[in-house]
Motif scaffolding. Structure first.
Motif, PDB file in Angstrom:
ATOM      1  N   UNK A  22     110.311 -85.517 -65.530  1.00 42.19           N
ATOM      2  CA  UNK A  22     110.673 -86.245 -66.738  1.00 42.19           C
ATOM      3  C   UNK A  22     111.896 -85.642 -67.424  1.00 42.19           C
ATOM      4  N   UNK A  23     111.881 -84.322 -67.598  1.00 45.25           N
ATOM      5  CA  UNK A  23     112.938 -83.655 -68.367  1.00 45.25           C
ATOM      6  C   UNK A  23     114.117 -83.266 -67.480  1.00 45.25           C
ATOM      7  N   UNK A  24     113.822 -82.611 -66.362  1.00 51.50           N
ATOM      8  CA  UNK A  24     114.893 -82.086 -65.532  1.00 51.50           C
ATOM      9  C   UNK A  24     115.595 -83.126 -64.683  1.00 51.50           C
ATOM     10  N   UNK A  25     114.876 -84.159 -64.239  1.00 52.66           N
ATOM     11  CA  UNK A  25     115.458 -85.140 -63.323  1.00 52.66           C
ATOM     12  C   UNK A  25     115.723 -86.487 -63.981  1.00 52.66           C
ATOM     13  N   UNK A  26     114.912 -86.874 -64.967  1.00 48.28           N
ATOM     14  CA  UNK A  26     115.145 -88.152 -65.638  1.00 48.28           C
ATOM     15  C   UNK A  26     115.890 -87.992 -66.962  1.00 48.28           C
ATOM     16  N   UNK A  27     116.037 -86.756 -67.441  1.00 47.05           N
ATOM     17  CA  UNK A  27     116.806 -86.518 -68.653  1.00 47.05           C
ATOM     18  C   UNK A  27     116.119 -86.917 -69.936  1.00 47.05           C
ATOM     19  N   UNK A  28     114.791 -87.096 -69.917  1.00 41.66           N
ATOM     20  CA  UNK A  28     114.041 -87.416 -71.120  1.00 41.66           C
ATOM     21  C   UNK A  28     113.512 -86.115 -71.739  1.00 41.66           C
ATOM     22  N   UNK A  29     112.814 -86.218 -72.847  1.00 40.57           N
ATOM     23  CA  UNK A  29     112.266 -85.045 -73.524  1.00 40.57           C
ATOM     24  C   UNK A  29     110.823 -85.324 -73.875  1.00 40.57           C
ATOM     25  N   UNK A  30     109.990 -84.301 -73.779  1.00 39.88           N
ATOM     26  CA  UNK A  30     108.575 -84.467 -74.116  1.00 39.88           C
ATOM     27  C   UNK A  30     108.038 -83.176 -74.710  1.00 39.88           C
ATOM     28  N   UNK A  31     107.459 -83.292 -75.892  1.00 35.48           N
ATOM     29  CA  UNK A  31     106.763 -82.177 -76.530  1.00 35.48           C
ATOM     30  C   UNK A  31     105.256 -82.429 -76.544  1.00 35.48           C
ATOM     31  N   UNK A  32     104.796 -83.362 -75.720  1.00 35.77           N
ATOM     32  CA  UNK A  32     103.379 -83.693 -75.691  1.00 35.77           C
ATOM     33  C   UNK A  32     102.771 -83.612 -74.319  1.00 35.77           C
ATOM     34  N   UNK A  33     103.380 -82.817 -73.434  1.00 34.11           N
ATOM     35  CA  UNK A  33     102.878 -82.747 -72.068  1.00 34.11           C
ATOM     36  C   UNK A  33     101.483 -82.134 -72.005  1.00 34.11           C
ATOM     37  N   UNK A  34     101.175 -81.264 -72.960  1.00 30.64           N
ATOM     38  CA  UNK A  34      99.832 -80.685 -73.000  1.00 30.64           C
ATOM     39  C   UNK A  34      98.762 -81.732 -73.234  1.00 30.64           C
ATOM     40  N   UNK A  35      99.111 -82.851 -73.885  1.00 29.03           N
ATOM     41  CA  UNK A  35      98.140 -83.917 -74.112  1.00 29.03           C
ATOM     42  C   UNK A  35      97.732 -84.567 -72.794  1.00 29.03           C
ATOM     43  N   UNK A  36      98.673 -84.794 -71.898  1.00 28.71           N
ATOM     44  CA  UNK A  36      98.331 -85.358 -70.587  1.00 28.71           C
ATOM     45  C   UNK A  36      97.527 -84.361 -69.760  1.00 28.71           C
ATOM     46  N   UNK A  37      97.835 -83.093 -69.921  1.00 28.70           N
ATOM     47  CA  UNK A  37      97.049 -82.039 -69.270  1.00 28.70           C
ATOM     48  C   UNK A  37      95.598 -82.104 -69.752  1.00 28.70           C
ATOM     49  N   UNK A  38      95.420 -82.307 -71.057  1.00 29.75           N
ATOM     50  CA  UNK A  38      94.073 -82.412 -71.627  1.00 29.75           C
ATOM     51  C   UNK A  38      93.368 -83.677 -71.167  1.00 29.75           C
ATOM     52  N   UNK A  39      94.109 -84.775 -71.030  1.00 25.30           N
ATOM     53  CA  UNK A  39      93.509 -86.025 -70.550  1.00 25.30           C
ATOM     54  C   UNK A  39      92.927 -85.840 -69.151  1.00 25.30           C
ATOM     55  N   UNK A  40      93.685 -85.193 -68.271  1.00 24.08           N
ATOM     56  CA  UNK A  40      93.183 -84.932 -66.931  1.00 24.08           C
ATOM     57  C   UNK A  40      91.992 -84.003 -66.927  1.00 24.08           C
ATOM     58  N   UNK A  41      92.035 -82.978 -67.776  1.00 20.35           N
ATOM     59  CA  UNK A  41      90.925 -82.026 -67.851  1.00 20.35           C
ATOM     60  C   UNK A  41      89.653 -82.704 -68.329  1.00 20.35           C
ATOM     61  N   UNK A  42      89.756 -83.515 -69.375  1.00 19.76           N
ATOM     62  CA  UNK A  42      88.565 -84.177 -69.907  1.00 19.76           C
ATOM     63  C   UNK A  42      88.100 -85.310 -69.001  1.00 19.76           C
ATOM     64  N   UNK A  43      89.027 -85.994 -68.339  1.00 21.32           N
ATOM     65  CA  UNK A  43      88.609 -87.042 -67.396  1.00 21.32           C
ATOM     66  C   UNK A  43      87.793 -86.430 -66.268  1.00 21.32           C
ATOM     67  N   UNK A  44      88.263 -85.317 -65.721  1.00 21.23           N
ATOM     68  CA  UNK A  44      87.510 -84.636 -64.673  1.00 21.23           C
ATOM     69  C   UNK A  44      86.184 -84.104 -65.176  1.00 21.23           C
ATOM     70  N   UNK A  45      86.196 -83.521 -66.381  1.00 21.97           N
ATOM     71  CA  UNK A  45      84.963 -82.948 -66.941  1.00 21.97           C
ATOM     72  C   UNK A  45      83.923 -84.030 -67.208  1.00 21.97           C
ATOM     73  N   UNK A  46      84.343 -85.176 -67.734  1.00 20.74           N
ATOM     74  CA  UNK A  46      83.397 -86.257 -68.021  1.00 20.74           C
ATOM     75  C   UNK A  46      82.828 -86.835 -66.724  1.00 20.74           C
ATOM     76  N   UNK A  47      83.667 -86.963 -65.709  1.00 21.95           N
ATOM     77  CA  UNK A  47      83.174 -87.450 -64.418  1.00 21.95           C
ATOM     78  C   UNK A  47      82.123 -86.507 -63.829  1.00 21.95           C
TER      79      UNK A  47
END
Length: 333
Positions: free
Chosen positions: A66-91
């Motif tokens: 996203x940042x290095x190759x597409x040139x966008x910026x994100x200060x919320x990447x930890x939120x997607x990390x949490x989404x994956x963690x909780x999705x796996x945990x709930x499953x």
């Protein structure tokens, strides 16, 4: 009569030799062999640390898209990390799914959420995009605490870790390490193939000059949105594996500090490089603990000073510094 001076002969310009791909493959094979050999020689705690480095590397690989190759910026990447963690945990906790099935589900959930957030974010850029992604990271923690029946609220969810099969002869920490290593290798191979394809060239065009990319026929909206979705998918996969390794998820583990630390780790590791996420993963894992050991009262100050020092020595990141050092090594003609 004006006399012209005879031009002095110049040395012939030597073309820069492209690096031999055989050396690159040999280096990758040596690195993979060292990664396989390491858990049999290290103490369990150090094996756990290397496992976390691999997890952070996968998350940073998505952020790098996203940042290095597409040139966008994100200060919320930890939120997607949490989404994956909780999705796996709930499953695992609610539906008792096998561990391998939780990984694609968590990645898919994060991909869909990233795609949904990428649609409005594609109209923003710079500071405005940074503020929107930061807001995502800020409101996620109270949101997770509110749905207590599903997420466990402030207490989180405690899960059993994947047990090593009897035929493997591995300890639990070694088995978790190899599971994470397989996920990391597959993630890097997919990312390398993606960046070498037409999609990767389109992302680089968007990063370098959006106007020129649009003139060349690149659909800016599509590639910006997909960059968010792919980035979220990698972060979600890393978060799911994090759940396997830690065996516990809590909202307080995914505060906005995680998002900022991940972005700092990527910048220090090196933007736009496949080795940058690995170096960034090492930075994210070890530098905070080193800062804590140096001064218990002000670990954040030490952490910040180390970032400034690295950026002063290597403005293009540790990957760029390593590349410059390798170019200075004399080669035989």
């Amino acid at each position: 009569m004006i006399q012209l001076k005879e031009a002095s002969p110049r040395a012939p310009v030597r073309a820069r030799r492209a690096p031999d791909p055989r050396w690159r493959w040999a280096g990758l094979a040596l690195l993979l062999a060292a990664a396989v050999y390491a858990p049999f020689q290290l103490a369990p705690f150090h094996v756990f640390q290397l496992t976390m480095v691999l997890i952070y590397s996968v998350a940073l690989l998505g952020l790098n898209l996203l940042v290095g190759h597409a040139g966008q910026i994100s200060l919320g990447h930890g939120a997607f990390f949490a989404v994956g963690a909780y999705a796996g945990a709930i499953m695992l906790d609610r539906y008792d799914l096998p561990y391998p099935l939780t990984l694609p589900i968590a990645a898919a959930v994060a991909f869909v959420i990233g795609l949904a957030l990428g649609v409005p974010a594609m109209r923003l850029r710079g500071l405005y995009l940074a503020l929107v992604t930061l807001a995502i990271a800020i409101f996620l923690v109270p949101l997770l605490k509110r749905f207590e029946e599903l997420t466990g609220g402030s207490m989180g969810l405690t899960l059993a870790k994947p047990a090593p099969p009897a035929w493997s002869g591995l300890a639990e920490d070694q088995w978790l390490y190899f599971l994470t290593l397989v996920v990391a290798v597959v993630a890097f191979l997919v990312a390398a193939g993606l960046l070498r394809s037409r999609v990767g060239r389109a992302l680089h065009a968007v990063r370098d000059n959006e106007t020129a990319a649009e003139v060349m026929g690149v659909r800016l909206s599509s590639y910006k949105t997909l960059a968010f979705a792919w980035s979220a998918m990698y972060a979600g996969a890393a978060g799911c594996v994090y759940t396997w390794v830690i065996g516990f998820v809590s909202p307080d583990s995914f505060t906005v500090n995680l998002s900022i630390t991940l972005l700092a780790g990527l910048v220090v590791g090196g933007l736009g490089s496949l080795s940058g996420p690995v170096l960034g993963g090492l930075f994210v894992m070890f530098v905070p603990s080193i800062s804590q050991d140096v001064n218990d009262a002000a670990p954040g100050v030490i952490f910040g000073l180390l970032i400034i020092a690295v950026m002063y020595v290597a403005p293009t990141g540790l990957a760029g510094l390593a590349g410059r050092l390798l170019k200075k090594i004399p080669r035989k003609e």
